[in-house]
Design a protein around this motif. Structure first.
Motif, PDB file in Angstrom:
ATOM      1  N   ALA A  65       0.822  -1.217  -0.003  1.00 57.80           N
ATOM      2  CA  ALA A  65      -0.043   0.106  -0.049  1.00 57.80           C
ATOM      3  C   ALA A  65       0.850   1.260  -0.104  1.00 57.80           C
ATOM      4  N   ASP A  66       0.604   2.052  -0.801  1.00 55.52           N
ATOM      5  CA  ASP A  66       1.260   3.513  -0.871  1.00 55.52           C
ATOM      6  C   ASP A  66       1.298   4.256   0.338  1.00 55.52           C
ATOM      7  N   SER A  67       2.297   4.494   0.928  1.00 53.20           N
ATOM      8  CA  SER A  67       2.486   5.214   2.334  1.00 53.20           C
ATOM      9  C   SER A  67       2.751   6.701   1.685  1.00 53.20           C
ATOM     10  N   SER A  68       2.789   7.171   0.806  1.00 53.66           N
ATOM     11  CA  SER A  68       3.164   8.621   0.264  1.00 53.66           C
ATOM     12  C   SER A  68       2.218   9.458   0.275  1.00 53.66           C
ATOM     13  N   GLU A  69       0.721   9.163   0.383  1.00 46.74           N
ATOM     14  CA  GLU A  69      -0.341   9.788   0.479  1.00 46.74           C
ATOM     15  C   GLU A  69      -1.483   9.298   1.611  1.00 46.74           C
ATOM     16  N   THR A  70      -2.467  10.195   2.042  1.00 46.58           N
ATOM     17  CA  THR A  70      -3.066   9.865   3.124  1.00 46.58           C
ATOM     18  C   THR A  70      -4.353   9.014   2.767  1.00 46.58           C
ATOM     19  N   SER A  71      -4.874   8.388   1.471  1.00 51.40           N
ATOM     20  CA  SER A  71      -6.259   7.794   1.440  1.00 51.40           C
ATOM     21  C   SER A  71      -5.874   6.647   2.037  1.00 51.40           C
ATOM     22  N   ASN A  72      -7.168   5.910   2.108  1.00 52.86           N
ATOM     23  CA  ASN A  72      -7.386   4.563   2.705  1.00 52.86           C
ATOM     24  C   ASN A  72      -7.029   3.456   1.659  1.00 52.86           C
ATOM     25  N   ASP A  73      -5.990   3.075   1.712  1.00 51.19           N
ATOM     26  CA  ASP A  73      -5.458   2.143   0.815  1.00 51.19           C
ATOM     27  C   ASP A  73      -6.142   0.616   1.110  1.00 51.19           C
ATOM     28  N   LEU A  74      -6.740  -0.112   0.016  1.00 57.28           N
ATOM     29  CA  LEU A  74      -7.190  -1.485   0.137  1.00 57.28           C
ATOM     30  C   LEU A  74      -7.263  -2.092  -1.192  1.00 57.28           C
ATOM     31  N   LEU A  75      -7.483  -3.319  -1.328  1.00 60.74           N
ATOM     32  CA  LEU A  75      -7.753  -4.138  -2.383  1.00 60.74           C
ATOM     33  C   LEU A  75      -9.146  -4.829  -2.472  1.00 60.74           C
ATOM     34  N   LEU A  76     -10.159  -4.338  -3.347  1.00 59.62           N
ATOM     35  CA  LEU A  76     -11.437  -4.960  -3.298  1.00 59.62           C
ATOM     36  C   LEU A  76     -11.867  -5.581  -4.584  1.00 59.62           C
ATOM     37  N   VAL A  77     -12.236  -6.654  -4.430  1.00 52.99           N
ATOM     38  CA  VAL A  77     -12.457  -7.640  -5.820  1.00 52.99           C
ATOM     39  C   VAL A  77     -14.221  -7.428  -5.554  1.00 52.99           C
ATOM     40  N   ASN A  78     -14.816  -6.926  -6.528  1.00 52.86           N
ATOM     41  CA  ASN A  78     -16.231  -6.845  -6.607  1.00 52.86           C
ATOM     42  C   ASN A  78     -16.752  -8.142  -7.225  1.00 52.86           C
ATOM     43  N   ARG A  79     -18.296  -8.175  -6.930  1.00 54.14           N
ATOM     44  CA  ARG A  79     -18.912  -9.345  -7.249  1.00 54.14           C
ATOM     45  C   ARG A  79     -18.883  -9.743  -8.847  1.00 54.14           C
ATOM     46  N   GLY A  80     -18.445 -10.911  -9.109  1.00 53.83           N
ATOM     47  CA  GLY A  80     -18.309 -11.617 -10.354  1.00 53.83           C
ATOM     48  C   GLY A  80     -17.012 -11.534 -11.005  1.00 53.83           C
ATOM     49  N   SER A  81     -15.946 -10.916 -10.128  1.00 58.80           N
ATOM     50  CA  SER A  81     -14.635 -10.907 -10.504  1.00 58.80           C
ATOM     51  C   SER A  81     -13.885 -11.738  -9.520  1.00 58.80           C
ATOM     52  N   ARG A  82     -12.499 -11.897  -9.667  1.00 57.74           N
ATOM     53  CA  ARG A  82     -11.782 -12.866  -9.048  1.00 57.74           C
ATOM     54  C   ARG A  82     -10.455 -12.320  -8.702  1.00 57.74           C
ATOM     55  N   LEU A  83      -9.689 -12.808  -7.695  1.00 56.82           N
ATOM     56  CA  LEU A  83      -8.379 -12.572  -7.211  1.00 56.82           C
ATOM     57  C   LEU A  83      -7.816 -14.147  -7.202  1.00 56.82           C
ATOM     58  N   ASN A  84      -6.876 -14.356  -8.112  1.00 54.78           N
ATOM     59  CA  ASN A  84      -6.016 -15.543  -8.078  1.00 54.78           C
ATOM     60  C   ASN A  84      -4.603 -15.357  -7.593  1.00 54.78           C
ATOM     61  N   ALA A  85      -4.383 -15.517  -6.429  1.00 51.31           N
ATOM     62  CA  ALA A  85      -3.098 -15.126  -5.527  1.00 51.31           C
ATOM     63  C   ALA A  85      -2.575 -16.579  -5.138  1.00 51.31           C
ATOM     64  N   VAL A  86      -1.708 -16.993  -5.846  1.00 52.92           N
ATOM     65  CA  VAL A  86      -1.514 -18.550  -5.673  1.00 52.92           C
ATOM     66  C   VAL A  86       0.209 -18.599  -5.287  1.00 52.92           C
ATOM     67  N   GLY A  87       0.748 -18.487  -4.247  1.00 54.68           N
ATOM     68  CA  GLY A  87       2.091 -18.459  -3.943  1.00 54.68           C
ATOM     69  C   GLY A  87       2.238 -19.926  -3.558  1.00 54.68           C
ATOM     70  N   THR A  88       3.533 -20.338  -3.175  1.00 51.28           N
ATOM     71  CA  THR A  88       4.026 -21.395  -2.506  1.00 51.28           C
ATOM     72  C   THR A  88       4.431 -21.588  -1.267  1.00 51.28           C
ATOM     73  N   ALA A  89       4.927 -22.607  -0.644  1.00 53.35           N
ATOM     74  CA  ALA A  89       5.380 -22.698   0.890  1.00 53.35           C
ATOM     75  C   ALA A  89       6.781 -21.729   0.871  1.00 53.35           C
ATOM     76  N   ASP A  90       7.456 -21.835  -0.370  1.00 57.51           N
ATOM     77  CA  ASP A  90       8.974 -21.239  -0.104  1.00 57.51           C
ATOM     78  C   ASP A  90       8.919 -19.663  -0.895  1.00 57.51           C
ATOM     79  N   ALA A  91       7.556 -19.491  -1.684  1.00 60.87           N
ATOM     80  CA  ALA A  91       7.377 -18.001  -2.045  1.00 60.87           C
ATOM     81  C   ALA A  91       6.160 -17.459  -1.826  1.00 60.87           C
TER      82      ALA A  91
END
Length: 536
Positions: free
Chosen positions: A240-266
């Motif tokens: 999240a960007d700390s150079s400005e004052t807005s509330n930073d967040l990541l939001l995924v709306n209905r019908g969309s997807r977040l595929n964040a697949v890491g590994t145990a080592d990464a």
């Protein structure tokens, strides 16, 4: 006749005189008449082992906290009776049993039950032979992909305050398509995400690159007319960007997807930009950004004005609700199996923003996400509110750890119906809110809204290291079962707090008998749970 004893003494004395004389001691004085005194020192007796002292048994009021809501009380005696109705529970645990969240030995603290049988689920729940989330001091299930802090330390895991492994070469690295080059931060290349992601976007792992997001960053259209997927590769760091004052967040709306697949080592790491500098954060840091919000089309019991009510099957096509922490973003629908994507081997660090009282952003927020959403091997660390809050839906969680949350670890409500297994809540040592729990379970104060909140926890470890009122709060008519768990609270903390907000006598919600017309399966159940209350 001279006795044998006297002759022996005479011969001994004569021999001694001759010996001394041979050494030139002719003038050695005789000890004189009488016997020579001899002092014999007896060794101290070995103390008889006494064993480990058993402390005074806890009272029911120390094990269970009674709370009156809307004039209705479930007494401590009644709550303990519910615990005693289960099998293999130990309500009087004490002593050196845990090293942080790890058992001291590989011997289960209580006789385990088969969670598949108890919970009636063989597709998601695994059979285990131990209580708690970890089988022993060398269990590696949470190793590497987690981060360690004073709240909980994990085998072979780096410190949560350490700069994530972004790599070198940022000065020469190029940002991938769909992102904007924001220059160098420290020595790392900052590639900024668009605030509105309107087409599929993939974030590859590039040495020396982190992905920056600013303000309310959204995936997909708020009207759910198009489905957009944000894909994040293993080992990627987002900040999240700390150079400005807005509330930073990541939001995924209905019908969309977040595929964040890491590994145990990464693992994939969501954090704040302060975490990218050495000593930029501390063990007490929290609340630097708003966390990750996933919104789905699975049913919710709490409907916005004019959109409900819902029914036991969640079949209302109009019922929806606004998610906390943002304005005008809704969740809910009729698709129990809806998918909002996959989170695997993910860390979410230093989150939590209170917009107003009762309107907060957590580490991870799930609103109406369905059973098609996959969430496992996820850590929420140092949220200034809840570690994870689930509003309705039917998403299951496995290998989920909450460390250092300022409020609740696992907060579920609004008709969530699902299963969790191998979960850990380890609260911060001090400074958390007075109303914080390892898990808070309810129906938002509406005892009989449908679908009814219904959950099953298996292999859980809850460690309350502060003076929170209890570890488990269960209220609002929610249906719950607990199996193969370890609950440890600090001095002054009860283990359970079961509350009914309506009814009288045998009809009190949360503890009343099963009633299929109300989608109610009866009082909560506890099996194979080791309770170590009051800092014992």
């Amino acid at each position: 006749m001279v006795s044998f004893s006297r002759r022996s003494k005479f011969l001994l004395a004569t021999s001694a005189t001759l010996f001394l004389a041979s050494c030139g001691a002719d003038d050695v004085a005789s000890p004189g008449a009488g016997s020579l005194p001899i002092t014999i020192v007896q060794p101290a007796p070995t103390p008889t082992p006494t064993g480990t002292a058993t402390p005074t048994a806890l009272t029911n009021a120390q094990i269970a906290l009674a709370t009156t809501q809307s004039g209705v009380t479930v007494t401590a005696d009644e709550q303990v009776a519910i615990l005693n109705a289960g099998q293999n529970n130990n309500l009087q645990g004490f002593g050196n049993t845990l090293n942080g969240v790890y058992p001291i030995s590989g011997t289960s603290l209580a006789a385990a039950s088969n969670p598949q049988t108890v919970l009636g689920n063989t597709s998601f729940i695994q059979n285990t032979s131990y209580v708690g989330a970890l089988s022993g001091p060398n269990d590696s299930a949470f190793s590497g992909w987690t981060c360690s802090s004073t709240a909980a330390s994990f085998l072979n895991s780096a410190s949560c305050t350490a700069v994530p492994a972004i790599g070198t070469g940022g000065s020469a690295a190029a940002c991938p398509a769909g992102t904007t080059d924001d220059g160098l931060v420290q020595t790392f290349r900052a590639c900024r995400l668009p605030q509105q992601i309107t087409s599929d976007l993939t974030l590859p792992k590039i040495a020396g690159v982190f992905y920056r997001f600013r303000g309310q960053t959204e995936v997909g259209d708020i009207n759910a007319t198009t489905g957009v997927t944000l894909t994040i590769a293993a080992g990627v760091v987002l900040a999240a960007d700390s150079s400005e004052t807005s509330n930073d967040l990541l939001l995924v709306n209905r019908g969309s997807r977040l595929n964040a697949v890491g590994t145990a080592d990464a693992p994939i790491i969501f954090t704040a930009q302060q975490n990218l500098a050495s000593n930029g954060v501390s063990d007490a840091t929290q609340g630097l950004w708003g966390g990750v919000v996933l919104l789905g089309r699975a049913p919710t019991a709490v409907c916005a004005a004019g959109t409900g009510p819902n029914d036991a099957n969640g079949s209302s096509p109009t019922c929806q609700q606004a998610i906390e922490g943002v304005t005008g973003r809704f969740y809910g629908g009729t698709n129990q199996a809806d998918s909002s994507g996959t989170l695997q081997y993910v860390q979410i660090r230093y989150t939590g923003i209170a917009i107003s009282e009762g309107n907060e952003l957590q580490g991870l927020t799930l609103g109406g996400t369905g059973s098609g959403t996959t969430i496992d091997h996820v850590q929420s660390h140092n949220s200034s509110d809840d570690g994870v809050e689930i509003f309705g839906g039917a998403t299951n969680l496995k290998y989920f750890v909450v460390t250092g949350a300022d409020d609740d670890g696992f907060d579920v409500d609004n008709g969530w119906r699902g299963f969790m297994q191998f979960i850990i809540a380890a609260q911060k040592a001090s400074g958390s809110t007075a109303d914080s729990f390892a898990t808070e379970i309810d129906s938002n104060g509406a005892e009989d809204l449908l679908p009814r909140t219904y959950g099953r926890y298996a292999n859980f470890t809850f460690v309350q290291t502060n003076s929170a009122p209890a570890a488990i709060r269960l209220r609002g008519g929610a249906d719950f079962a607990f199996v193969n768990g370890v609950v440890k609270t600090a001095s002054g903390g009860a283990c359970v707090n079961i509350i009914a907000g309506a009814g009288d006598g045998a009809t009190r919600t949360t503890i009343r008998a099963a009633d299929s017309a109300l989608q109610d399966v009866g009082p909560p159940t506890f099996n194979s749970v080791y309770f170590q209350c009051q800092g014992r």
